[in-house]
Design a protein around this motif. Structure first.
Motif, PDB file in Angstrom:
ATOM      1  N   GLN A 197      41.985  42.248  31.199  1.00  0.00           N
ATOM      2  CA  GLN A 197      41.097  42.632  32.290  1.00  0.00           C
ATOM      3  C   GLN A 197      40.935  44.152  32.292  1.00  0.00           C
ATOM      4  OE1 GLN A 197      39.482  40.367  33.752  1.00  0.00           O
ATOM      5  NE2 GLN A 197      38.351  41.605  35.219  1.00  0.00           N
ATOM      6  N   TYR A 245      38.219  45.825  34.172  1.00  0.00           N
ATOM      7  CA  TYR A 245      37.615  46.353  35.402  1.00  0.00           C
ATOM      8  C   TYR A 245      37.395  45.181  36.347  1.00  0.00           C
ATOM      9  CZ  TYR A 245      34.043  48.282  38.525  1.00  0.00           C
ATOM     10  OH  TYR A 245      33.336  48.670  39.634  1.00  0.00           O
ATOM     11  N   GLY A 246      37.609  45.420  37.637  1.00  0.00           N
ATOM     12  CA  GLY A 246      37.386  44.356  38.610  1.00  0.00           C
ATOM     13  C   GLY A 246      38.398  43.234  38.467  1.00  0.00           C
ATOM     14  N   GLN A 247      38.042  42.076  39.032  1.00  0.00           N
ATOM     15  CA  GLN A 247      38.937  40.924  39.020  1.00  0.00           C
ATOM     16  C   GLN A 247      38.244  39.713  38.391  1.00  0.00           C
ATOM     17  OE1 GLN A 247      39.578  40.616  43.292  1.00  0.00           O
ATOM     18  NE2 GLN A 247      41.644  41.465  43.088  1.00  0.00           N
ATOM     19  N   ARG A 248      39.051  38.919  37.700  1.00  0.00           N
ATOM     20  CA  ARG A 248      38.539  37.647  37.194  1.00  0.00           C
ATOM     21  C   ARG A 248      39.587  36.567  37.448  1.00  0.00           C
ATOM     22  NH1 ARG A 248      34.438  36.038  33.504  1.00  0.00           N
ATOM     23  NH2 ARG A 248      34.077  38.150  32.757  1.00  0.00           N
ATOM     24  N   ALA A 289      34.164  35.604  37.514  1.00  0.00           N
ATOM     25  CA  ALA A 289      34.200  36.969  38.037  1.00  0.00           C
ATOM     26  C   ALA A 289      34.306  36.955  39.559  1.00  0.00           C
ATOM     27  CB  ALA A 289      32.956  37.726  37.601  1.00  0.00           C
ATOM     28  N   CYS A 304      32.908  42.533  37.138  1.00  0.00           N
ATOM     29  CA  CYS A 304      34.116  42.720  36.340  1.00  0.00           C
ATOM     30  C   CYS A 304      33.802  42.835  34.847  1.00  0.00           C
ATOM     31  CB  CYS A 304      35.118  41.594  36.580  1.00  0.00           C
ATOM     32  SG  CYS A 304      34.851  40.091  35.637  1.00  0.00           S
TER      33      CYS A 304
END
Length: 376
Positions: free
Chosen positions: A138, A140-143, A193, A197
């Motif tokens: 990962q 960037y962001g969240q998944r 996502a 992300c």
């Protein structure tokens, strides 16, 4: 790039023994404080290039669609449920290439590429499985990853993307930047996502035996020699003119059984096959040609390094580079093996190489396969 922890306290040997090809592994903060190497605008620019393999998967209004790049324009960033997949980013970006090199505890013959998936909120490619091992970092962001050891690999019919019909997740993980999930082949997974992300996928080559067999037969076709021509001086009169008779079948079968191959033949085929580049890969030769003497003068001071795009392998006395092979013995072999393993040669290695190797390095430099190392 300095050596990264990656495996959460496991040694590469422990990881290979306990997890590789066997079971998933979630590694929290595999790369602590990881920041994306490319901005989303850079990914959009890459998706527009015809020398970059890219795809767009959308799930607008519950309808799956797949488009292949290059893309003059992608959906707006504020629109939900779309994903763009940029393949082989390591071929075009130094940082991505350096990151992929961190996974070279796996042989280069198996290491494939680094793909970047950018997704808007709820974006993904649906529940599916891959035929290869993969590390999902990962960036960037969240998944949210839902995974399971799926036995039923039946796909939904009529869709442009391969989505499992009866996906059942057994575990769920929400990945934050720096977290990484390893999945072995055929382990079902669905990544969704949570907001915008980016996920980096480090994938591995797993050619099918059918693919290898077809390639090997084509390879052998260039080297077999079967002298003579079919003849039947003792041919009898036939009452069945359309039948292929036993004598003809036996003679041809006997001749074809003379086709043999050795471990050396397999090694040469495999080295050329695994170092062959994809059709979209092109090299950029130096803007200005450098004479042999000038190149050697600079290389003796700075050393050389392989291009990001170059694939170089070896087996015994055989050296393979970008689909080509040649024999290197004795003193010639040592610097070339070092170049393949380290992907660079120090100035003293270049200076001490044989005349043939030094001339070969110059030829590769002119083709764009290697470059001079940057000063400092």
């Amino acid at each position: 790039m300095k050596k990264l922890p990656l495996l959460g306290g496991l040694t590469p040997q422990q990881f290979l023994q306990e997890y590789w090809h066997k079971k998933p592994l979630l590694i929290r903060q595999a790369i602590p404080g990881f920041k994306p190497l490319l901005a989303k605008e850079e990914l959009v620019a890459m998706a527009a290039r015809d020398d970059v393999e890219s795809r767009l998967v959308t799930h607008f209004g519950s309808r799956w669609q797949l488009h292949k790049g290059p893309f003059a324009q992608l959906p707006p960033f504020h629109k939900k449920a779309w994903t763009t997949l940029i393949q082989g980013v390591n071929l075009h970006h130094d940082g991505a290439n350096a990151l992929m090199q961190q996974f070279r505890f796996i042989p280069d013959a198996r290491l494939d590429d680094l793909m970047i998936s950018y997704a808007t909120d709820t974006g993904g490619v649906g529940p599916h499985f891959d035929s290869y091992d993969v590390f999902l970092l990962q960036a960037y962001g969240q998944r949210l990853w839902r995974i399971g050891p799926q036995k039923d690999l039946t796909l939904v019919e009529g869709l442009p993307v391969k989505i499992l019909q009866n996906f059942k997740a057994e575990q769920e993980f929400l990945l934050e930047p720096g977290d990484m999930l390893y999945l072995p082949p055929h382990y079902a997974h669905d990544g969704i996502a949570v907001g915008e992300c980016m996920t980096y996928s480090i994938g591995f080559r797993t050619p099918s035996f059918q693919e290898l067999g077809e390639g090997f037969l084509q390879f052998m076709a260039e080297s077999i020699e079967l002298p003579g021509r079919y003849a039947d001086p003792d041919l009898p009169v036939t009452s069945k003119p359309a039948e292929i008779n036993n004598a003809m079948l036996s003679r041809v079968a006997e001749t074809l059984r003379k086709i043999k191959f050795t471990d050396d033949d397999v090694a040469i085929f495999l080295g050329e096959y695994l170092s062959e580049l994809k059709p979209t890969v092109f090299f950029d030769p130096p803007a200005r040609s450098t004479s042999l003497s000038r190149f050697l003068q600079l290389a003796d001071k700075r050393g050389v390094q392989l291009s990001r795009k170059t694939r170089m392998l070896y087996r015994g006395r055989h050296v393979f580079i970008n689909g080509e092979s040649f024999v290197a013995g004795g003193a010639d072999r040592r610097p070339l093996v070092k170049l393949a393993d380290r992907r660079q040669l120090a100035p003293e290695d270049v200076a001490n190489a044989s005349k043939d190797v030094r001339e070969t390095l110059h030829a590769w430099h002119e083709d764009g396969w290697i470059s001079l190392r940057k000063p400092g």
